[in-house]
Design a protein around this motif. Structure first.
Motif, PDB file in Angstrom:
ATOM      1  N   ARG A  11       0.741  -0.684   0.082  1.00 57.94           N
ATOM      2  CA  ARG A  11      -0.048   0.013  -0.191  1.00 57.94           C
ATOM      3  C   ARG A  11       0.779   1.578  -0.045  1.00 57.94           C
ATOM      4  N   ASN A  12       1.750   1.690   0.734  1.00 58.88           N
ATOM      5  CA  ASN A  12       2.605   2.123   0.875  1.00 58.88           C
ATOM      6  C   ASN A  12       3.190   2.556  -0.098  1.00 58.88           C
ATOM      7  N   LEU A  13       3.952   1.772  -1.194  1.00 60.40           N
ATOM      8  CA  LEU A  13       4.037   1.311  -2.660  1.00 60.40           C
ATOM      9  C   LEU A  13       3.675   2.213  -3.127  1.00 60.40           C
ATOM     10  N   ASN A  14       2.319   1.653  -3.417  1.00 58.70           N
ATOM     11  CA  ASN A  14       1.632   2.291  -4.211  1.00 58.70           C
ATOM     12  C   ASN A  14       0.903   3.730  -4.242  1.00 58.70           C
ATOM     13  N   GLN A  15       1.424   4.430  -2.834  1.00 60.52           N
ATOM     14  CA  GLN A  15       0.635   5.291  -2.276  1.00 60.52           C
ATOM     15  C   GLN A  15       1.919   6.827  -3.361  1.00 60.52           C
ATOM     16  N   GLN A  16       3.348   5.924  -3.199  1.00 62.19           N
ATOM     17  CA  GLN A  16       4.543   6.328  -3.950  1.00 62.19           C
ATOM     18  C   GLN A  16       4.064   6.489  -5.265  1.00 62.19           C
ATOM     19  N   ALA A  17       3.880   5.262  -5.814  1.00 62.75           N
ATOM     20  CA  ALA A  17       3.764   5.279  -6.988  1.00 62.75           C
ATOM     21  C   ALA A  17       3.101   6.446  -7.585  1.00 62.75           C
ATOM     22  N   ILE A  18       2.267   6.197  -6.723  1.00 63.84           N
ATOM     23  CA  ILE A  18       0.365   8.079  -7.386  1.00 63.84           C
ATOM     24  C   ILE A  18       0.758   9.014  -7.711  1.00 63.84           C
ATOM     25  N   CYS A  36       5.684   0.224  -8.756  1.00 69.16           N
ATOM     26  CA  CYS A  36       4.753  -0.531  -8.500  1.00 69.16           C
ATOM     27  C   CYS A  36       5.030  -2.064  -8.634  1.00 69.16           C
ATOM     28  N   LYS A  37       6.365  -2.708  -9.903  1.00 69.74           N
ATOM     29  CA  LYS A  37       6.249  -3.751  -9.781  1.00 69.74           C
ATOM     30  C   LYS A  37       7.380  -4.210  -8.257  1.00 69.74           C
ATOM     31  N   ARG A  38       7.691  -3.596  -7.728  1.00 69.77           N
ATOM     32  CA  ARG A  38       7.805  -4.066  -5.777  1.00 69.77           C
ATOM     33  C   ARG A  38       6.706  -4.251  -5.682  1.00 69.77           C
ATOM     34  N   ARG A  39       5.535  -2.810  -5.373  1.00 69.62           N
ATOM     35  CA  ARG A  39       4.046  -3.666  -5.162  1.00 69.62           C
ATOM     36  C   ARG A  39       3.697  -4.387  -5.531  1.00 69.62           C
ATOM     37  N   ASP A  40       3.413  -5.739  -6.676  1.00 70.46           N
ATOM     38  CA  ASP A  40       4.068  -6.484  -7.212  1.00 70.46           C
ATOM     39  C   ASP A  40       3.940  -7.343  -6.425  1.00 70.46           C
ATOM     40  N   GLU A  41       5.303  -7.220  -6.318  1.00 71.56           N
ATOM     41  CA  GLU A  41       6.042  -8.320  -5.593  1.00 71.56           C
ATOM     42  C   GLU A  41       5.875  -8.510  -4.197  1.00 71.56           C
ATOM     43  N   TYR A  42       5.668  -7.530  -2.877  1.00 74.79           N
ATOM     44  CA  TYR A  42       4.678  -7.990  -2.241  1.00 74.79           C
ATOM     45  C   TYR A  42       3.553  -7.934  -1.851  1.00 74.79           C
ATOM     46  N   MET A  43       2.597  -7.908  -2.326  1.00 75.46           N
ATOM     47  CA  MET A  43       1.352  -8.370  -2.660  1.00 75.46           C
ATOM     48  C   MET A  43       1.516  -9.801  -2.715  1.00 75.46           C
ATOM     49  N   GLN A  44       2.620 -10.427  -3.516  1.00 72.22           N
ATOM     50  CA  GLN A  44       2.601 -12.149  -4.006  1.00 72.22           C
ATOM     51  C   GLN A  44       3.012 -12.957  -3.332  1.00 72.22           C
ATOM     52  N   GLN A  45       3.981 -11.865  -1.867  1.00 69.17           N
ATOM     53  CA  GLN A  45       4.932 -12.547  -1.022  1.00 69.17           C
ATOM     54  C   GLN A  45       3.526 -12.687   0.208  1.00 69.17           C
ATOM     55  N   ALA A  46       2.980 -11.552  -0.043  1.00 67.00           N
ATOM     56  CA  ALA A  46       1.449 -11.805   1.194  1.00 67.00           C
ATOM     57  C   ALA A  46       0.452 -12.718   0.591  1.00 67.00           C
ATOM     58  N   ARG A  47       0.577 -12.986  -0.507  1.00 67.75           N
ATOM     59  CA  ARG A  47      -1.013 -14.428  -1.294  1.00 67.75           C
ATOM     60  C   ARG A  47       0.068 -16.196  -0.161  1.00 67.75           C
TER      61      ARG A  47
END
Length: 51
Positions: A11-18, A36-47
């Motif tokens: 979420r923090n990375l998403n806000q930075q990207a915006i 966004c790339k790092r955000r997606d990596e964190y979301m994969q790890q969360a899943r």
């Protein structure tokens, strides 16, 4: 890290990207893509942490 920590970082990375996208310069658009790339990596790890 726990699932919640991964989600919070994403979420923090998403806000930075915006913010980067809103500035509109070429360099910050590159930063937005990286965030966004790092955000997606964190979301994969969360899943994966959920399973």
């Amino acid at each position: 890290m726990s699932k919640n920590e991964y989600v919070q970082r994403a979420r923090n990375l998403n806000q930075q990207a915006i913010g980067y996208r809103l500035s509109g310069t070429k360099r910050t658009l590159e930063w937005a893509a990286d965030a966004c790339k790092r955000r997606d990596e964190y979301m994969q790890q969360a899943r994966a942490a959920q399973a």
